[in-house]
Design a protein around this motif. Structure first.
Motif, PDB file in Angstrom:
ATOM      1  N   LYS A 297       0.784  -1.378   0.032  1.00 32.98           N
ATOM      2  CA  LYS A 297      -0.036   0.030   0.091  1.00 32.98           C
ATOM      3  C   LYS A 297       0.736   1.353  -0.054  1.00 32.98           C
ATOM      4  CE  LYS A 297      -4.073  -1.987   2.286  1.00 32.98           C
ATOM      5  NZ  LYS A 297      -4.922  -2.174   3.754  1.00 32.98           N
ATOM      6  N   LEU A 298       1.935   1.183   0.736  1.00 34.06           N
ATOM      7  CA  LEU A 298       2.843   2.439   0.767  1.00 34.06           C
ATOM      8  C   LEU A 298       3.562   2.614  -0.407  1.00 34.06           C
ATOM      9  CD1 LEU A 298       4.131   4.682   2.233  1.00 34.06           C
ATOM     10  CD2 LEU A 298       5.660   3.318   3.263  1.00 34.06           C
ATOM     11  N   ALA A 299       4.161   1.376  -1.137  1.00 27.65           N
ATOM     12  CA  ALA A 299       4.732   1.429  -2.169  1.00 27.65           C
ATOM     13  C   ALA A 299       3.975   1.997  -3.194  1.00 27.65           C
ATOM     14  CB  ALA A 299       5.342   0.019  -2.660  1.00 27.65           C
ATOM     15  N   ALA A 300       2.616   1.515  -3.373  1.00 30.52           N
ATOM     16  CA  ALA A 300       1.678   2.005  -4.351  1.00 30.52           C
ATOM     17  C   ALA A 300       1.519   3.506  -4.418  1.00 30.52           C
ATOM     18  CB  ALA A 300       0.393   1.373  -4.384  1.00 30.52           C
ATOM     19  N   LYS A 301       1.331   3.984  -3.116  1.00 30.87           N
ATOM     20  CA  LYS A 301       0.903   5.435  -2.908  1.00 30.87           C
ATOM     21  C   LYS A 301       2.071   6.248  -3.364  1.00 30.87           C
ATOM     22  CE  LYS A 301      -2.196   6.573  -0.723  1.00 30.87           C
ATOM     23  NZ  LYS A 301      -3.482   6.670  -1.183  1.00 30.87           N
ATOM     24  N   MET A 302       3.234   5.726  -3.345  1.00 30.22           N
ATOM     25  CA  MET A 302       4.480   6.538  -3.808  1.00 30.22           C
ATOM     26  C   MET A 302       5.040   6.100  -5.002  1.00 30.22           C
ATOM     27  SD  MET A 302       6.613   7.025  -0.013  1.00 30.22           S
ATOM     28  CE  MET A 302       7.496   8.448  -0.845  1.00 30.22           C
ATOM     29  N   GLY A 303       4.314   5.210  -5.838  1.00 32.92           N
ATOM     30  CA  GLY A 303       4.809   5.019  -7.028  1.00 32.92           C
ATOM     31  C   GLY A 303       6.110   3.892  -7.335  1.00 32.92           C
ATOM     32  N   GLY A 304       6.337   3.110  -6.228  1.00 34.00           N
ATOM     33  CA  GLY A 304       7.343   2.333  -6.095  1.00 34.00           C
ATOM     34  C   GLY A 304       6.920   0.999  -5.941  1.00 34.00           C
ATOM     35  N   THR A 305       7.875   0.032  -5.543  1.00 35.28           N
ATOM     36  CA  THR A 305       7.624  -1.447  -5.521  1.00 35.28           C
ATOM     37  C   THR A 305       8.305  -1.834  -4.162  1.00 35.28           C
ATOM     38  OG1 THR A 305       8.098  -3.611  -6.498  1.00 35.28           O
ATOM     39  CG2 THR A 305       9.901  -2.010  -6.342  1.00 35.28           C
ATOM     40  N   ILE A 306       7.912  -2.910  -3.787  1.00 32.50           N
ATOM     41  CA  ILE A 306       8.339  -3.612  -2.600  1.00 32.50           C
ATOM     42  C   ILE A 306       9.647  -4.160  -2.668  1.00 32.50           C
ATOM     43  CG2 ILE A 306       6.027  -3.613  -1.465  1.00 32.50           C
ATOM     44  CD1 ILE A 306       6.158  -6.880  -1.877  1.00 32.50           C
ATOM     45  N   GLY A 307      10.502  -4.508  -1.763  1.00 34.36           N
ATOM     46  CA  GLY A 307      11.489  -5.553  -1.477  1.00 34.36           C
ATOM     47  C   GLY A 307      11.625  -6.003  -0.154  1.00 34.36           C
ATOM     48  N   SER A 308      12.697  -6.968   0.076  1.00 30.41           N
ATOM     49  CA  SER A 308      12.807  -7.687   1.185  1.00 30.41           C
ATOM     50  C   SER A 308      14.154  -8.107   1.541  1.00 30.41           C
ATOM     51  CB  SER A 308      12.011  -9.251   0.852  1.00 30.41           C
ATOM     52  OG  SER A 308      12.313 -10.084   1.817  1.00 30.41           O
ATOM     53  N   SER A 309      14.482  -8.584   2.709  1.00 28.78           N
ATOM     54  CA  SER A 309      15.462  -8.943   3.431  1.00 28.78           C
ATOM     55  C   SER A 309      15.633 -10.261   3.034  1.00 28.78           C
ATOM     56  CB  SER A 309      15.661  -8.606   4.865  1.00 28.78           C
ATOM     57  OG  SER A 309      14.872  -9.434   5.397  1.00 28.78           O
ATOM     58  N   ARG A 310      16.980 -10.875   3.152  1.00 24.88           N
ATOM     59  CA  ARG A 310      17.092 -12.338   2.839  1.00 24.88           C
ATOM     60  C   ARG A 310      16.503 -13.144   3.903  1.00 24.88           C
ATOM     61  NH1 ARG A 310      22.853 -15.680   2.148  1.00 24.88           N
ATOM     62  NH2 ARG A 310      21.661 -17.747   2.332  1.00 24.88           N
ATOM     63  N   ALA A 311      16.435 -12.578   4.998  1.00 23.09           N
ATOM     64  CA  ALA A 311      15.657 -13.503   6.193  1.00 23.09           C
ATOM     65  C   ALA A 311      14.057 -13.666   5.712  1.00 23.09           C
ATOM     66  CB  ALA A 311      15.906 -12.661   7.625  1.00 23.09           C
ATOM     67  N   ALA A 312      13.669 -12.863   5.110  1.00 20.43           N
ATOM     68  CA  ALA A 312      12.163 -12.863   4.887  1.00 20.43           C
ATOM     69  C   ALA A 312      11.768 -13.806   3.794  1.00 20.43           C
ATOM     70  CB  ALA A 312      11.519 -11.520   4.744  1.00 20.43           C
ATOM     71  N   VAL A 313      13.049 -13.918   2.838  1.00 21.52           N
ATOM     72  CA  VAL A 313      12.861 -14.818   1.686  1.00 21.52           C
ATOM     73  C   VAL A 313      13.215 -16.132   2.104  1.00 21.52           C
ATOM     74  CG1 VAL A 313      13.967 -15.489  -0.437  1.00 21.52           C
ATOM     75  CG2 VAL A 313      13.454 -12.936   0.131  1.00 21.52           C
ATOM     76  N   ASP A 314      14.092 -16.448   2.961  1.00 21.71           N
ATOM     77  CA  ASP A 314      14.361 -17.611   3.634  1.00 21.71           C
ATOM     78  C   ASP A 314      13.165 -18.211   4.331  1.00 21.71           C
ATOM     79  OD1 ASP A 314      16.794 -17.534   2.400  1.00 21.71           O
ATOM     80  OD2 ASP A 314      18.002 -16.974   4.372  1.00 21.71           O
ATOM     81  N   ALA A 315      12.462 -17.264   4.946  1.00 18.33           N
ATOM     82  CA  ALA A 315      11.197 -17.867   5.750  1.00 18.33           C
ATOM     83  C   ALA A 315      10.060 -18.157   4.811  1.00 18.33           C
ATOM     84  CB  ALA A 315      11.013 -16.477   6.681  1.00 18.33           C
ATOM     85  N   GLY A 316      10.236 -17.791   3.871  1.00 20.57           N
ATOM     86  CA  GLY A 316       9.027 -18.322   2.621  1.00 20.57           C
ATOM     87  C   GLY A 316       8.073 -17.168   2.536  1.00 20.57           C
ATOM     88  N   TRP A 317       8.280 -15.982   2.935  1.00 18.13           N
ATOM     89  CA  TRP A 317       7.158 -14.798   2.951  1.00 18.13           C
ATOM     90  C   TRP A 317       7.326 -14.370   1.737  1.00 18.13           C
ATOM     91  CZ3 TRP A 317       8.691 -12.070   7.982  1.00 18.13           C
ATOM     92  CH2 TRP A 317       8.452 -12.959   9.420  1.00 18.13           C
TER      93      TRP A 317
END
Length: 398
Positions: A297-317
């Motif tokens: 929602k914040l990314a869309a409001k600012m015309g951007g995209t989301i990203g992630s840390s490695r830990a969140a990727v490793d967690a399968g999120w």
């Protein structure tokens, strides 16, 4: 160092063939033959029971490095579209060429790609070497390597830069081996030594805990792959003029060992972190995958995209395509939001060059605050809704 077979001693036992980690040895008439993919690792020398393979002494450094002039950039294209990292390399390459006192050139391979030469020139290339052949329609290691190696041997550039993309990371080492030179991978900084005019290549080492500067004083070209999103992009100027040089490579049977049967693109949502001007990244502080819905929602409001840390990727999120950091994508947006991210060195290495970094974390001692331009100590589930409300108010007033 290279290895060679002593034919008089070779018994054709094939032990060397079975023990070569690079499949570089074949048997011809019961005599071992060392192929072009040999890296000189010496595994075959140790395994040969007949002492029929020896490691040659390293030859002296060539004395003709002065014959090499110019900075080259590999102009990677996919589906006849220049990749963004090429524009970054042209910007950096122009600076290097100016310091050395030489021209900047781009090397373009593909089929029906001549229309891209004007674009490369408009971003600062003084010269574009074009290999426009049907064999180069889709990327294949053998084909691209043969074309570029032949061009290097003919035109002798002193520096060659490639993007650290999937293609660049595959192509760069193959070119370096066949040219008998070195390659520094995943560089985050390049500069010219004011005294020697040699290229100093900086890259993270030991998990990002140390920055190593590497030089290649005795061999040419000096080669680097550069991480996308690290360098500033070249400015576009359509009035610039440049020279186009056509190169044509003759391919014989066996030169290209692979055949592309079909190109299958991954289905689903795509993401281009390197092009985003605003990135809202989340880490383990989100508490679960549902937290990324708030970040969207914040990314869309600012015309951007989301990203992630490695830990969140490793967690399968979230998918690996969104990962920012040393083992993910290096980014340089105008604004980078680090939400619930502690700020480990590996993550910081991939986003610390952002224009502005905004950190949101409940831990006031989190390392992320050391590199943040703006820090908010608080719960992201309270802070982000407040930011969204503030942005709505601003938009209404405008």
């Amino acid at each position: 160092m290279a290895v060679r077979v002593i034919k008089e001693k070779c018994k054709g036992c094939t032990i060397c063939v079975k023990n070569c980690p690079f499949n570089a040895i074949t048997m011809v008439g019961k005599i071992a033959l060392i192929g072009e993919t040999c890296t000189g690792c010496g595994a075959c020398v140790e395994k040969c029971p007949f002492k029929a393979i020896e490691q040659e002494k390293e030859t002296k450094a060539p004395s003709n490095t002065a014959d090499y002039k110019g900075v080259w950039v590999f102009a990677e294209q996919r589906n006849n579209k220049i990749m963004p990292v090429v524009i970054e390399l042209l910007g950096e390459g122009k600076k290097l060429a100016k310091e050395i006192g030489c021209e900047l050139a781009a090397v373009l391979c593909g089929e029906n790609v001549k229309n891209l030469t004007d674009e490369l020139i408009s971003y600062g290339a003084d010269k574009v070497y074009v290999a426009d052949q049907s064999e180069l329609k889709t990327y294949r290691t053998d084909a691209y390597t043969k074309v570029i190696v032949e061009a290097i041997k003919k035109y002798k550039p002193e520096v060659m830069l490639l993007g650290a993309t999937h293609i660049g990371r595959d192509l760069g080492p193959c070119i370096a081996v066949q040219c008998g030179t070195g390659l520094t991978a995943d560089c985050t900084g390049l500069r010219i030594d004011p005294e020697t005019k040699g290229l100093q290549q900086t890259r993270p080492a030991f998990g990002g805990n140390l920055m190593a500067t590497i030089i290649c004083p005795n061999h040419r070209p000096q080669m680097s792959t550069v991480r996308p999103g690290v360098m500033s992009k070249a400015e576009h100027n359509p009035s610039l003029k440049g020279e186009v040089v056509n190169i044509n490579t003759g391919f014989k049977d066996g030169d290209i060992r692979t055949t592309v049967l079909e190109m299958i693109q991954k289905a689903g949502e795509t993401v281009s972190l390197t092009d985003a001007e605003v990135i809202v990244s989340g880490g383990m502080g989100l508490g679960g995958p549902e937290g990324f819905e708030l970040l969207k929602k914040l990314a869309a409001k600012m015309g951007g995209t989301i990203g992630s840390s490695r830990a969140a990727v490793d967690a399968g999120w979230i998918d690996h395509a969104y990962q920012v950091g040393q083992t993910g994508t290096t980014v340089k947006p105008k604004i980078y939001f680090a939400c619930g991210i502690s700020g480990a060195i590996q993550h910081a290495a991939g986003m610390q060059h952002s224009d502005y970094i905004v950190a949101i974390n409940t831990n006031e001692n989190a390392p992320i605050f050391e590199i943040a331009d703006y820090g908010i100590v608080g719960d992201l589930y309270t802070v982000i809704p407040a930011l969204l409300e503030a942005l709505d108010t601003i938009q209404e007033e405008v």
